[in-house]
Design a protein around this motif. Structure first.
Motif, short mmCIF file in Angstrom:
data_model
loop_
_atom_site.label_atom_id
_atom_site.label_comp_id
_atom_site.label_asym_id
_atom_site.label_seq_id
_atom_site.Cartn_x
_atom_site.Cartn_y
_atom_site.Cartn_z
N LEU A 100 45.02 50.04 38.80
CA LEU A 100 44.93 50.43 37.39
C LEU A 100 44.71 49.20 36.51
N GLY A 101 45.54 48.18 36.73
CA GLY A 101 45.47 46.98 35.89
C GLY A 101 44.15 46.25 36.04
N ILE A 102 43.72 46.07 37.29
CA ILE A 102 42.49 45.31 37.53
C ILE A 102 41.29 46.08 36.97
N ALA A 103 41.23 47.40 37.27
CA ALA A 103 40.09 48.18 36.79
C ALA A 103 40.07 48.20 35.26
N GLY A 104 41.23 48.34 34.65
CA GLY A 104 41.30 48.35 33.18
C GLY A 104 40.80 47.03 32.60
N THR A 105 41.26 45.91 33.18
CA THR A 105 40.86 44.60 32.68
C THR A 105 39.36 44.37 32.89
N ALA A 106 38.88 44.73 34.10
CA ALA A 106 37.47 44.55 34.38
C ALA A 106 36.63 45.35 33.39
N TYR A 107 37.06 46.55 33.12
CA TYR A 107 36.32 47.41 32.20
C TYR A 107 36.31 46.82 30.79
N LEU A 108 37.44 46.21 30.42
CA LEU A 108 37.53 45.58 29.11
C LEU A 108 36.45 44.51 28.96
N TYR A 109 36.29 43.70 30.02
CA TYR A 109 35.27 42.65 29.97
C TYR A 109 33.87 43.25 29.99
N LEU A 110 33.66 44.26 30.87
CA LEU A 110 32.34 44.86 31.00
C LEU A 110 31.88 45.51 29.70
#
Lengths: 199, 423
Positions: free
Chosen positions: B22-32
């Protein structure tokens, strides 16, 4: 994998401390909340600091023991891929997945410390109140000391994730079934637990 | 949006823990999505995900459950259930369902229930000649009652996030809880007759009476909690602390609790609670990212282009929540979807208490729904049976739960008459 004796001692001390923190903080939370109900119902006045202090304890408690919970396998995962792979493949997958995990945790460690450092002019009201009633002056501990928990917890977890990758290297490469093997950290903590149960 | 789910699914299948995914996907999406500078907000969101007074109910109710377990309450509940229904054909399966129902009145968490009861009852059932996979499935699905019969951590969280009365939600859970228990009991006795499970002899009257008296203190807990909240003696969060105190008192009265066990329970509970709270803190990262991208609004719009029929919307919502429930743990689903849920509740014009009951039932049933319901994995691990066999046995049982869910969603009276009568 056999760890050198000093390192093994450090790990075992670290786990003992964490276990103490876990148990003691939980006991304190329970005590405060029961005292809260008691004082409102029986003494006619609430402890105004109780709720706030419990929240801070919960935060520190959670972030501090996260790494240990990770090593003990308390984190739920649904991986289908590892089940399809050989032991070598499993380890490689584990090592690769550690990269985004550690990257994410490192980000939180750095930004968390940055965030906490911005609160140097705001003190913790609950502790000020308690200190004030006991010693006549506020404690003045700033609230960054609560917020830094996120950073500390993430940093500790990086260590646990790394340890997990390193310690699972040996058993997997020797072709042993990983599920029956435990990392060194786990072994140490299980040994401590066993000692505790006997005592 | 799509990018988020691709990353999420990729990380999840490669075996990364759900919380971290959850955390990694959320953060990655934030950057993307070009909001990278907002990453400074993430630690704050993580803390906000934990820094809530009501979340203290998680460690506290877990602790109460653990103390009841080491304090001998679980054994007494099982013994009591045996005294009631043990003499029927395939008695232990009925005993398991009834024990789950009673245990649900103490713990507020399905996972805790599945592991506590599973380790005692699955071996007993298979010793009585029932297929082990069936025993495991039965415990997994019965554990769904944990968060439905009060007290319930999931309902407390729902109540706080949505502003619904927690006392009323608790009462609304009573009928669906009994409904699921009844449905499962009927299935178990049909199954026992069909497969010719053995009969155990009836306990004599005096023993049954003794079992009742010995278990009574443990069974009183839900009543104490409901009365306490209703009369305002304590808040729902404090009710969890009261449950702990109560578990301590009866544990020491039963003399099965000692300080060593108490201390070990405190530590074990803290570790489990930390891993659950970590999921809630990661879920609040994702929820933050979703809100930035106005995902709830987009989903609501999407659903409205398909239909504006309340019943159909409700059906879509049910399927959506059931799907989420297979992957995520109930509390994180509530954190993630609450903005969407509240939009839909207004849209279909359902009573907030009934709506809350439906949502909670939904996410909790998801925990036992194949192919990835977490409760199935827990009991499969306890029983040593492969999860595929447990899943096959679980399908009709989950069907019963979904039928109860449908009734609660369609007939407001079922969930609402108790709260309306008593509040």
């Amino acid at each position: 994998m056999k760890l050198p004796a000093p390192l093994s001692r450090v790990i075992s001390a670290y786990i003992s401390v964490l276990r103490f923190v876990a148990g003691a903080s939980m006991a304190v939370i329970v005590a405060i909340m029961i005292a809260q109900v008691w004082s409102r119902y029986a003494m006619g006045g609430s402890l105004i600091w109780a709720e706030e202090l419990c929240r801070y304890l919960l935060m520190w408690q959670t972030f501090l023991v996260l790494g240990l919970a990770y090593s003990k396998g308390e984190f739920v995962s649904l991986g289908f891929l590892p089940g399809l792979l050989s032991n070598r493949g499993k380890w490689i997958l584990k090592a690769i997945s550690a990269v985004p995990i550690i990257g994410f945790l490192a980000l939180i460690t750095v930004y968390g410390a940055d965030y906490a450092s911005r609160f140097s002019n705001q003190t913790i009201p609950a502790l000020d109140f308690i200190w004030g009633s006991l010693f006549g002056r506020p404690l003045g501990l700033h609230i960054g000391y609560v917020y830094i928990s996120v950073s500390v917890g993430s940093a500790l977890m990086i260590l646990h994730v790394t340890a997990d990758v390193i310690t699972s290297f040996g058993p997997l490469m020797r072709g042993a079934d990983h599920s029956s093997q435990h990392s060194d950290v786990e072994n140490t903590s299980n040994a401590i637990e066993a000692r505790g149960e006997q005592g | 949006m799509a990018a988020f789910f691709v990353i999420f699914a990729g990380l999840l299948t490669s075996g990364i823990a759900i919380a971290l995914t959850l955390g990694i996907a959320g953060t990655a999406y934030l950057y993307l999505s070009g909001n990278g500078m907002m990453a400074l907000m993430l630690p704050q969101r993580m803390m906000a995900g934990i820094d809530q007074f009501v979340l203290l109910t998680i460690p506290l109710f877990l602790l109460a459950g653990a103390l009841m377990n080491v304090g001998g309450v679980t054994d007494r509940i099982v013994h009591f259930a045996r005294a009631m229904v043990g003499h029927r054909r395939g008695g232990m399966s009925s005993v398991s369902i009834l024990s789950s129902g009673f245990f649900a009145g103490i713990s507020g968490s399905a996972a805790a229930e599945a592991s506590a009861l599973g380790s005692i009852l699955i071996p007993t059932m298979s010793k009585q000649g029932m297929p082990t996979a069936y025993a495991a499935a039965l415990i997994a699905v019965s554990s769904v009652m944990g968060p439905i019969i009060p007290p319930s951590i999931t309902m407390i969280i729902y109540g706080v996030l949505s502003g619904t009365s927690i006392g009323q939600l608790f009462l609304a859970g009573v009928v669906p809880g009994i409904g699921i228990a009844t449905g499962l009991l009927l299935y178990a006795s049909w199954r026992a007759k069909r497969d010719g499970f053995p009969v155990t002899e009836r306990m004599i009257g005096r023993d049954r009476w003794k079992a009742t008296v010995r278990t009574l203190p443990a069974l009183l807990l839900p009543a104490i909690i409901l009365v306490g909240i209703k009369t305002g003696i304590f808040t729902p969060t404090e009710a969890a602390a009261v449950a702990v105190a109560y578990a301590l008192v009866i544990g020491f009265i039963y003399r099965d609790l000692n300080f060593r066990r108490l201390w070990e329970s405190l530590i074990a509970t803290t570790l489990v609670s930390a891993s659950i709270l970590f999921i809630t803190s990661m879920a609040s990262i994702v929820s933050f990212v979703f809100t930035l991208e106005q995902v709830p609004q987009h989903i609501a719009d999407l659903v409205l282009t398909i239909t504006d029929e309340p019943l159909l919307i409700l059906l879509l919502l049910n399927i959506f929540l059931l799907l989420l429930g297979m992957f995520l743990e109930p509390i994180s689903i509530l954190i993630l979807t609450m903005p969407i849920l509240l939009k839909f509740q207004v849209l279909i014009g359902m009573d907030p208490v009934q709506f809350g009951t439906v949502v909670v039932l939904n996410v909790v049933i998801g925990m036992a729904t194949p192919p990835v319901g977490i409760l199935l994995f827990i009991t499969s691990a306890i029983s040593g049976e492969p999860v595929t066999k447990v899943i096959r046995e679980a399908i009709p049982l989950v069907g019963i739960c979904i039928a109860v869910l449908a009734m609660i969603a369609l007939v407001p009276f079922l969930s609402l008459f108790l709260p309306k009568m008593l509040f």
